[in-house]
Scaffold this motif. Structure first.
Motif, mmCIF file in Angstrom:
data_model
loop_
_atom_site.group_PDB
_atom_site.id
_atom_site.type_symbol
_atom_site.label_atom_id
_atom_site.label_comp_id
_atom_site.label_asym_id
_atom_site.label_seq_id
_atom_site.Cartn_x
_atom_site.Cartn_y
_atom_site.Cartn_z
ATOM 1 N N SER A 149 10.111 -10.977 64.949
ATOM 2 C CA SER A 149 9.936 -10.876 63.175
ATOM 3 C C SER A 149 9.146 -8.788 64.027
ATOM 4 C CB SER A 149 9.180 -11.620 62.535
ATOM 5 O OG SER A 149 7.411 -11.410 63.384
ATOM 6 N N ASP A 150 9.322 -8.474 62.612
ATOM 7 C CA ASP A 150 8.791 -7.182 62.620
ATOM 8 C C ASP A 150 7.153 -7.261 62.619
ATOM 9 O OD1 ASP A 150 11.416 -5.814 62.603
ATOM 10 O OD2 ASP A 150 10.855 -5.391 60.337
ATOM 11 N N GLU A 151 6.383 -8.608 62.014
ATOM 12 C CA GLU A 151 5.306 -9.094 61.884
ATOM 13 C C GLU A 151 4.844 -8.874 63.738
ATOM 14 O OE1 GLU A 151 1.697 -11.535 60.256
ATOM 15 O OE2 GLU A 151 3.974 -12.165 59.744
ATOM 16 N N GLY A 152 5.628 -9.664 64.120
ATOM 17 C CA GLY A 152 5.003 -9.991 65.520
ATOM 18 C C GLY A 152 5.029 -8.796 66.413
ATOM 19 N N LYS A 153 5.919 -8.096 66.927
ATOM 20 C CA LYS A 153 6.413 -6.504 67.581
ATOM 21 C C LYS A 153 4.880 -5.996 67.022
ATOM 22 C CE LYS A 153 11.781 -6.877 67.214
ATOM 23 N NZ LYS A 153 11.847 -8.128 66.406
ATOM 24 N N GLU A 154 4.907 -5.592 65.575
ATOM 25 C CA GLU A 154 3.560 -4.829 65.082
ATOM 26 C C GLU A 154 2.507 -5.478 65.952
ATOM 27 O OE1 GLU A 154 3.819 -4.651 60.560
ATOM 28 O OE2 GLU A 154 5.657 -4.060 60.409
ATOM 29 N N GLN A 155 1.892 -6.872 65.791
ATOM 30 C CA GLN A 155 0.758 -7.341 66.397
ATOM 31 C C GLN A 155 0.877 -6.687 67.888
ATOM 32 O OE1 GLN A 155 1.361 -11.114 65.333
ATOM 33 N NE2 GLN A 155 0.544 -11.048 63.229
ATOM 34 N N LEU A 156 2.088 -7.178 68.451
ATOM 35 C CA LEU A 156 1.692 -6.977 70.156
ATOM 36 C C LEU A 156 1.254 -5.783 69.802
ATOM 37 C CD1 LEU A 156 2.499 -7.226 72.897
ATOM 38 C CD2 LEU A 156 4.664 -6.824 72.518
ATOM 39 N N GLN A 157 2.377 -4.542 69.329
ATOM 40 C CA GLN A 157 1.657 -3.199 69.053
ATOM 41 C C GLN A 157 0.248 -2.978 69.053
ATOM 42 O OE1 GLN A 157 4.538 -0.343 70.022
ATOM 43 N NE2 GLN A 157 2.102 0.106 70.694
ATOM 44 N N ALA A 158 -0.619 -3.359 67.879
ATOM 45 C CA ALA A 158 -1.565 -3.319 67.965
ATOM 46 C C ALA A 158 -2.259 -3.369 69.064
ATOM 47 C CB ALA A 158 -2.406 -3.657 66.216
ATOM 48 N N ILE A 159 -2.304 -4.706 69.661
ATOM 49 C CA ILE A 159 -2.611 -5.406 70.726
ATOM 50 C C ILE A 159 -2.827 -3.857 71.884
ATOM 51 C CG2 ILE A 159 -2.993 -7.043 72.577
ATOM 52 C CD1 ILE A 159 -2.371 -8.838 70.313
ATOM 53 N N TYR A 160 -1.658 -3.745 72.639
ATOM 54 C CA TYR A 160 -1.159 -3.703 72.917
ATOM 55 C C TYR A 160 -2.050 -1.590 72.643
ATOM 56 C CZ TYR A 160 1.145 -0.037 76.511
ATOM 57 O OH TYR A 160 2.168 1.350 77.226
ATOM 58 N N ASP A 161 -2.058 -1.152 71.440
ATOM 59 C CA ASP A 161 -2.634 0.172 71.039
ATOM 60 C C ASP A 161 -4.240 -0.143 71.415
ATOM 61 O OD1 ASP A 161 -0.620 1.637 71.239
ATOM 62 O OD2 ASP A 161 -0.412 1.031 68.821
ATOM 63 N N LEU A 162 -5.038 -0.781 71.307
ATOM 64 C CA LEU A 162 -6.511 -1.404 71.485
ATOM 65 C C LEU A 162 -6.624 -0.629 72.844
ATOM 66 C CD1 LEU A 162 -6.792 -4.136 69.191
ATOM 67 C CD2 LEU A 162 -8.330 -1.655 68.992
ATOM 68 N N GLY A 163 -5.361 -1.100 73.874
ATOM 69 C CA GLY A 163 -5.897 -0.619 74.860
ATOM 70 C C GLY A 163 -5.881 -1.929 76.635
ATOM 71 N N PHE A 164 -4.803 -3.208 76.276
ATOM 72 C CA PHE A 164 -5.084 -4.449 76.718
ATOM 73 C C PHE A 164 -3.938 -4.234 77.654
ATOM 74 C CE2 PHE A 164 -8.991 -5.027 73.156
ATOM 75 C CZ PHE A 164 -9.200 -5.754 73.963
ATOM 76 N N GLU A 165 -3.879 -5.132 78.003
ATOM 77 C CA GLU A 165 -3.124 -5.211 79.376
ATOM 78 C C GLU A 165 -1.801 -6.523 78.837
ATOM 79 O OE1 GLU A 165 -1.338 -4.633 82.981
ATOM 80 O OE2 GLU A 165 -3.026 -4.064 83.366
ATOM 81 N N ILE A 166 -0.472 -6.539 78.464
ATOM 82 C CA ILE A 166 0.306 -7.102 78.481
ATOM 83 C C ILE A 166 0.973 -7.938 79.068
ATOM 84 C CG2 ILE A 166 2.055 -7.246 76.968
ATOM 85 C CD1 ILE A 166 -0.275 -6.333 75.154
#
Length: 296
Positions: A149-166
């Protein structure tokens, strides 16, 4: 973290849970088979520049101007938040027992590795924001089925943008020992592709659902230049600890807490509510959450 900030017993798994203590189960015979069988049985029920104006000047004035320009450029480079930041020093490695250990044997630094599985379900971004405020590093292990979903993609991007290792936690959270080699390949590599498409970066860490790794999955990870890990301990899948207060207590009071421990948590409401107290308690006990970027 790499962009923004610097660093019992098994019980019934709830939906999409990952299992018990990660150093007690695997398919290579080095971990407890009884625990693995319990995990597999339970898993069946369970379900992140401006213009330059010319003018005449003498040689001294021109030289002075060039010197000032160099100073300004250097200052701008240091202060520019969009400029390149200093590369994080690599200080630890991932050991065979899934702990993180210092490259310098004389180091007296006490650290733990925080990991969050089953992201981004419902609370991954919230947990990332909490950790970012606390300046505590962590790896967020992602399931691909949350990214359709777009929401899931946006949530992943937000976590990544906060600087966290994925990290990669497979596309559909299966028991990998039940899959063909082709299916295992798809579970890992297709998710790598999806994560890279969203964040621009491929994962380098992998965690198998239920801690079940296979000979093929380990060979594939080596081929792809990835590192796999299970965990040292975790409790938020245990019915006795599915509330914030008891979970926070056990995570910092367990006898399994030691230097380099790999702490398993999940994207869940009560874990999110306990997270600040967990980090605070770890620090009070002398342990600092390690920035995953410091792992070679």
């Amino acid at each position: 973290m790499k962009k923004v900030i610097g660093g019992l017993a098994l019980a019934t798994l709830i939906a999409a849970g990952c299992g018990g203590n990660g150093d007690t189960e695997d398919t290579d015979g080095s971990q407890n088979q009884t625990d693995l069988e319990e995990i597999e049985e339970n898993s069946e029920n369970s379900g992140m520049t401006g213009s330059n104006e010319d003018s005449e000047m003498d040689e001294d004035e021109e030289e002075h101007d060039h010197e000032d320009e160099g100073i300004d450029d250097e200052t701008e480079s240091e202060d520019d938040p969009e400029g390149e930041t200093a590369e994080t020093e690599v200080t630890h490695y991932l050991a065979d027992d899934h702990t993180v250990r210092p490259l310098d044997e004389n180091s007296d630094e006490q650290v733990v590795l925080l990991t969050i599985d089953d992201v981004p379900d419902s609370h991954g971004v919230e947990m990332a924001e909490t950790l970012a405020e606390l300046e505590a590093g962590a790896i967020f292990f992602v399931n691909g089925h949350f990214l359709h979903s777009d929401e899931g993609k946006e949530q992943l991007q937000a976590i990544y943008d906060l600087g966290f290792e994925i990290g990669n936690h497979t596309m559909n959270h299966p028991n990998m020992s039940n899959l063909t080699e082709e299916e295992q390949y798809s579970e890992i590599v297709d998710l790598n592709d999806m994560i890279e498409e969203i964040t621009g970066e491929r994962p380098r860490f992998y965690r198998a659902p239920f801690g079940v790794n296979t000979d093929y999955s380990r060979e594939l990870l080596e081929e792809k230049g990835m590192q796999w890990m299970n965990w040292t301990y975790g409790y938020d899948y245990d019915a006795d600890y599915m509330e914030a207060e008891p979970l926070a207590e056990i995570m910092v009071e367990t006898e399994l807490l030691r230097n380099g421990a790999n702490l398993l948590m999940h994207d869940r409401s009560f874990t999110s509510a306990a997270l600040e107290d967990i980090v605070t308690g770890l620090r009070e006990n002398g342990y600092e959450p390690l920035d995953p970027a410091r792992i070679e």
